[in-house]
Design an enzyme around this catalytic site. Structure first.
Site, PDB file in Angstrom:
ATOM      1  N   ASP A  32       0.827  -1.208   0.000  1.00  0.00           N
ATOM      2  CA  ASP A  32       0.000   0.000   0.000  1.00  0.00           C
ATOM      3  C   ASP A  32       0.863   1.261   0.000  1.00  0.00           C
ATOM      4  OD1 ASP A  32      -2.395   1.369  -0.009  1.00  0.00           O
ATOM      5  OD2 ASP A  32      -2.593   1.365   2.174  1.00  0.00           O
ATOM      6  N   ASN A  79     -11.067  -2.603  -5.091  1.00  0.00           N
ATOM      7  CA  ASN A  79     -10.318  -1.599  -5.861  1.00  0.00           C
ATOM      8  C   ASN A  79     -10.997  -1.214  -7.183  1.00  0.00           C
ATOM      9  OD1 ASN A  79      -7.060  -2.800  -4.709  1.00  0.00           O
ATOM     10  ND2 ASN A  79      -8.212  -1.029  -4.016  1.00  0.00           N
TER      11      ASN A  79
HETATM   12  C1  IPE Z   1      -5.279  -2.718   0.007  1.00  0.00           C
HETATM   13  O1  IPE Z   1      -5.012  -1.379  -0.158  1.00  0.00           O
HETATM   14  C2  IPE Z   1      -5.305  -3.415  -1.326  1.00  0.00           C
HETATM   15  C3  IPE Z   1      -4.019  -3.577  -1.988  1.00  0.00           C
HETATM   16  C4  IPE Z   1      -2.862  -3.211  -1.510  1.00  0.00           C
HETATM   17  C5  IPE Z   1      -4.075  -4.242  -3.265  1.00  0.00           C
HETATM   18  P1  IPE Z   1      -6.171  -0.292  -0.280  1.00  0.00           P
HETATM   19  O2  IPE Z   1      -5.512   1.007  -0.496  1.00  0.00           O
HETATM   20  O3  IPE Z   1      -7.157  -0.724  -1.303  1.00  0.00           O
HETATM   21  O4  IPE Z   1      -6.867  -0.370   1.153  1.00  0.00           O
HETATM   22  P2  IPE Z   1      -7.717   0.702   1.946  1.00  0.00           P
HETATM   23  O5  IPE Z   1      -8.692   1.319   0.984  1.00  0.00           O
HETATM   24  O6  IPE Z   1      -6.755   1.708   2.476  1.00  0.00           O
HETATM   25  O7  IPE Z   1      -8.364  -0.071   3.039  1.00  0.00           O
HETATM   26  C1  IPE Z   2      -1.681   0.322  -3.309  1.00  0.00           C
HETATM   27  O1  IPE Z   2      -1.482   1.692  -3.327  1.00  0.00           O
HETATM   28  C2  IPE Z   2      -1.959  -0.243  -4.677  1.00  0.00           C
HETATM   29  C3  IPE Z   2      -3.336  -0.732  -4.868  1.00  0.00           C
HETATM   30  C4  IPE Z   2      -4.285  -0.712  -3.958  1.00  0.00           C
HETATM   31  C5  IPE Z   2      -3.656  -1.260  -6.175  1.00  0.00           C
HETATM   32  P1  IPE Z   2      -2.679   2.727  -3.274  1.00  0.00           P
HETATM   33  O2  IPE Z   2      -3.071   3.071  -4.660  1.00  0.00           O
HETATM   34  O3  IPE Z   2      -3.783   2.225  -2.427  1.00  0.00           O
HETATM   35  O4  IPE Z   2      -1.964   3.951  -2.596  1.00  0.00           O
HETATM   36  P2  IPE Z   2      -2.580   4.953  -1.523  1.00  0.00           P
HETATM   37  O5  IPE Z   2      -3.105   4.128  -0.387  1.00  0.00           O
HETATM   38  O6  IPE Z   2      -3.656   5.719  -2.219  1.00  0.00           O
HETATM   39  O7  IPE Z   2      -1.419   5.800  -1.118  1.00  0.00           O
HETATM   40 MG    MG Z   3      -4.166   2.407  -0.429  1.00  0.00          MG
END
Ligand code: IPE
Ligand code: IPE
Ligand code: MG
Length: 232
Positions: free
Chosen positions: A14, A62
């Site tokens: 993340d 997502n």
């Molecule tokens: C979790 O991250 C999913 C992945 C890393 C693929 P998210 O960014 O989707 O999670 P939340 O929304 O902060 O819970």
């Molecule tokens: C994780 O990074 C990747 C996926 C969930 C696909 P994020 O895109 O969630 O990054 P933040 O949480 O917005 O920084």
């Molecule tokens: Mg995230």
């Protein structure tokens, strides 16, 4: 204190968006750097002797993101599968999958299926890609398969038999689940399998992850006292 390397490590990768935002870049740039980190950490995990590495790449939630971001991530995953093939062959890395495969776009389904087939006999580390993955979804899909095979005896369901219907029943539960970017939640990752996983949360954003960060997480894991509800 234990000096064993965890056999199975799961990573919630993340912080790609925040990494880009901090630099005034578009979110997709963060995903591009996140892909590079995924490659670095896969190599590091293989060098450290980890047997199974599960990478949370895209959750069932997502899809709520913009269609541009979603298709960018899907294309990156395809690129990852193609560009890692040489590395997989050299290091005998076997690619596996967890998630709702049917719900993925056709082009990526083919790329995943090809990679799984081409690496099936490799005996090095196994990398499980969690794509269109949700822990609740995995349990519901397992329950449907279980019920279809055990229509008369569904009420006698037990944990061991049920576990056989999850996506990869031969893979041991994760010993360690790592989350980058500082959120204290599972976000639907490995709900069943992670029941007794040790959790390690780091504030470092995923694109900044290097081998030493994985080593620090493992050193922290090695200090844990795993009791599984018992008394030592
Ligand atoms: C979790 O991250 C999913 C992945 C890393 C693929 P998210 O960014 O989707 O999670 P939340 O929304 O902060 O819970
Ligand atoms: C994780 O990074 C990747 C996926 C969930 C696909 P994020 O895109 O969630 O990054 P933040 O949480 O917005 O920084
Ligand atoms: Mg995230």
């Amino acid at each position: 204190m234990q000096d064993t390397i965890p056999a199975h490590v799961g990573i919630i990768m993340d912080g790609n968006g925040r990494w880009a935002q901090k630099r005034g870049l578009v979110r997709t740039q963060g995903h591009l750097e996140g892909l590079k980190a995924a490659k670095r950490i896969t190599k590091a995990a293989s060098d450290l002797g980890i047997k199974y590495l599960t990478l949370y790449a895209f959750s069932t939630e997502n899809w709520k993101r913009s269609s541009d971001e979603v298709s960018f991530i899907m294309n990156l995953i395809k690129q990852y599968l193609r560009s890692e093939m040489d590395f997989s062959i050299r290091n005998k890395i076997r690619t596996r999958f967890t998630g709702d495969f049917e719900g993925l776009p056709d082009s990526i389904k083919k790329e995943i299926a090809d990679t799984i087939r081409d690496t099936a006999d490799f005996e090095g580390m196994q990398v499980v890609l969690a794509i269109n993955y949700g822990g609740r979804d995995e349990i519901i899909r397992a329950f449907r398969k279980y019920a279809a095979n055990n229509a008369e005896t569904t009420a006698e369901i037990n944990e061991n038999d049920f576990h056989m219907y999850l996506d990869n029943p031969d893979i041991p539960d994760p010993d360690l689940i790592i989350r980058s970017a500082g959120e204290y939640r599972t976000s639907n990752f490995l709900l069943w399998e992670g029941a007794y996983s040790e959790l390690y949360i780091s504030d470092k954003l995923w694109p900044d992850w290097e081998k030493c960060d994985l080593e620090i997480a493992i050193a922290d894991f090695q200090k844990r006292d795993r009791r599984y509800g018992g008394i030592k």
